[in-house]
Design a protein around this motif. Structure first.
Motif, short mmCIF file in Angstrom:
data_model
loop_
_atom_site.label_atom_id
_atom_site.label_comp_id
_atom_site.label_asym_id
_atom_site.label_seq_id
_atom_site.Cartn_x
_atom_site.Cartn_y
_atom_site.Cartn_z
N GLN B 5 0.86 -1.18 0.00
CA GLN B 5 0.00 0.00 0.00
C GLN B 5 0.89 1.23 0.00
N LYS B 43 -7.72 4.57 -2.98
CA LYS B 43 -8.28 5.54 -2.04
C LYS B 43 -8.51 6.85 -2.76
N LEU B 49 -14.52 4.72 1.69
CA LEU B 49 -14.23 3.41 1.12
C LEU B 49 -13.31 3.55 -0.08
N ARG B 50 -12.35 2.64 -0.18
CA ARG B 50 -11.55 2.55 -1.39
C ARG B 50 -12.42 2.03 -2.52
N ARG B 51 -11.98 2.26 -3.77
CA ARG B 51 -12.73 1.76 -4.93
C ARG B 51 -11.89 0.69 -5.63
N ASP B 87 -3.33 6.64 -4.14
CA ASP B 87 -3.07 5.72 -3.03
C ASP B 87 -3.65 4.35 -3.39
N LEU B 89 -3.81 0.06 -2.90
CA LEU B 89 -3.61 -1.13 -2.09
C LEU B 89 -3.71 -2.31 -3.04
#
Lengths: 302, 253
Positions: B5, B43, B49-51, B87, B89
């Motif tokens: 990440q 992010k 919430l991340r997408r 950002d 992950l």
């Protein structure tokens, strides 16, 4: 510098615990940093039998937060004890089993099963808003909450923490009921019931129509309830709800929380707990505070 | 394998049409570990919430992500510019199974389900047939890039480009020309169901990539439930760790 806190006879090396439902059975975030960095883990909510949970969508974005309607999907207590808990053996962090049931008898059964396990602590989940039977139905009524705790208390000598629902009129009376029934500690808050609607389809975003709200949006509510409960009971209080940064933890602890749990913030930044611990230590150093216990409940209310 | 990440620079941005964008992001360590079909969880500043966005292409330094504006989050994402950081992950999910490069494969994509198949077109080259479906000529994406790698056929719902009809029609046609070792599909559920039915009828193994609203991306929160059948029993698997690629016989479409 001392970060160690004691709750119901259990020593946590620091006051940061991962919240139930947000950290699986501990293995996922262990891939980012060792779980030994954490004071404890509150593992995914368990029930006597396997549960598949609710149909998707189970999650929705909200202003400064999120809704979920997972519905206690879990492999059941047998599979947990056989397949999951052994993976945590020898890992130096406090393991908390979060337990739920559809009836008082099921809660009692969960306490009995966990009593014979190497788990460090039990967290009675009487506050899940996403299940039809049990869950928050027990956490919104003083006498029901007391019945659950009494039944579990009879079946276990393990430290018993009770996780409260914020979806009540008077949080203090619920907290007192579970204390009187034999709880060793209280954790709060579980999620607040919320809803989102897609305006183009006029359908709720969640398949369950409603779900539990968490994230920074709920932090002031959680803080208020922690403050009210900590001032009204003698047993230790663990604060959670919307904690995303180290300042939130300090606030919670000043309000009276002896430890905190981190949940939704993990999804945005998996390293949140590690960053929080760094921030707390820097703050303590700057302020010349040598023991984190010195700030617990130190709020000076008007 | 450890998850990675961090914030990585966007080095190039393309806009295909009114709502579809392509970002090239320099993230060597993550890119080197990524296989076709995997995704990253992105992010977006100001959102909780991340997408999840699937990887369109990768090399040893760069990941290419192609996404469509679906709501407020992706709209904000589309506003990022080269030089800014994203950002990420990742890499997350299981990816497509790998066959020998000489295997005859069919890549069936619909709309924003088309991008993750481009990495496969590069792997299988002329042994792959890409069947790409779009609403109309305006929503066409990546057709030229597929055509540079493999046999590429396009369908539009309104007939404004290529075959007038659905990807399922193109698939029937392709199968009438000869067998295939595997079908890889990504797109709307109705399309995936149609593809899976044809695959079943023709006894061709079929892998489908599905999506669901997601949070953690790593199997911790269990929100991205997907109906699957395991050992004859219907259960909720999770797109982030059990998928996003499932066998078409295993997932309930």
């Amino acid at each position: 510098m001392n970060l160690e806190v004691k709750i119901a006879g259990v020593t946590f090396k620091n006051p940061i615990i991962l919240a139930s439902g947000c950290c699986g059975f501990g293995q996922e975030y262990d891939k980012f940093y060792p779980m030994e960095a954490l004071g404890g883990l509150s593992l995914k909510g368990l029930t006597p039998n396997e549960r598949q949970g609710n149909p998707p969508p189970r999650v929705a974005e909200t202003p400064s937060g999120m809704l979920n309607s997972v519905g206690l999907q879990n492999p059941g207590i047998d599979a947990f004890l056989e397949r999951e808990l052994p993976n945590l053996a020898g890992r130096d962090t406090v393991k908390i089993a979060n337990a739920a049931g559809a009836t008082v008898e099921e809660y009692a059964y969960m306490a009995q099963r966990l009593d014979a396990s190497p788990i460090d602590m039990i967290e009675a989940n009487i506050s899940c808003p996403n299940v039809k039977q049990g869950g928050a139905a027990f956490g919104t009524d003083c006498s029901m909450a007391a019945q659950v705790v009494t039944a579990m208390r009879k079946n276990t000598t393990k430290p018993l923490m009770v996780k409260l629902s914020p979806n009540v009129t008077d949080i203090v009376s619920i907290a007192k009921s579970v204390e009187d029934a034999g709880a060793d500690a209280i954790s709060l808050i579980n999620t607040l019931l919320g809803m989102r609607i897609d305006i183009s389809t006029r359908r709720p975003v969640l398949h369950q129509n409603v779900g539990g709200l968490s994230g920074p949006a709920v932090f002031p509510i959680a803080l208020r309830m922690v403050w009210q409960v900590a001032g009204a009971v003698k047993i230790p209080v663990v604060g959670l709800g919307g904690i995303a940064k180290w300042q939130d933890v300090i606030e919670m602890m000043i309000a009276g929380a002896k430890a905190v749990q981190i949940g939704a913030a993990l999804f945005g930044d998996p390293f949140t707990p590690v960053k929080i611990l760094e921030g707390i230590q820097q703050w303590m150093e700057q302020k010349g505070i040598s023991d984190i216990n010195d700030i617990i409940g130190s709020v000076q209310p008007y | 394998m450890a998850y990675l990440q961090g914030s990585f620079p966007i080095i190039q941005k393309q806009q295909f049409n009114s709502d579809t964008y392509s970002f090239y992001i320099r993230c060597p360590e993550m890119a080197a570990q990524t296989v076709p079909g995997q995704f990253v969880n992105l992010k977006i500043p100001g959102f909780s919430l991340r997408r999840p966005i699937s990887v369109c292409q990768r090399d040893d330094e760069v990941l290419r992500l192609v996404f469509q504006i679906r709501g407020e989050g992706t709209k904000e994402l589309a506003a990022l510019e080269p030089g800014m950081k994203a950002d990420l992950l990742g890499p997350l999910g299981n990816g497509f199974p790998q066959l020998p490069p000489k295997a005859k494969v069919i890549l069936a994509g619909g709309g924003i389900g088309v991008p993750p198949l481009l990495a496969l077109a590069q792997v299988y080259g002329r042994n792959a047939t890409a069947l790409l479906g779009f609403r109309n000529k305006e929503s066409l994406i990546l057709e030229g890039e597929f055509a540079a790698e493999c046999d590429t056929r396009v369908a539009t719902d309104d007939g404004s480009f290529g075959y007038h009809g659905f990807v399922t029609g193109l698939l029937e046609r392709r199968l009438s020309e000869g067998p295939a070792d595997m079908i890889f599909a990504c797109g709307p559920l109705a399309m995936l169901k149609g593809i899976a039915d044809i695959a079943e009828k023709n006894q061709i193994p079929c892998k489908v990539s599905v999506e669901e609203r997601m949070a953690c991306g790593i199997g911790a929160c269990l929100v991205c439930a997907c109906r699957t059948v395991r050992d004859g029993k219907e259960i909720y698997s999770h797109v982030c760790t059990d998928g996003p690629v499932f066998d078409s016989r295993e997932v309930v479409l």
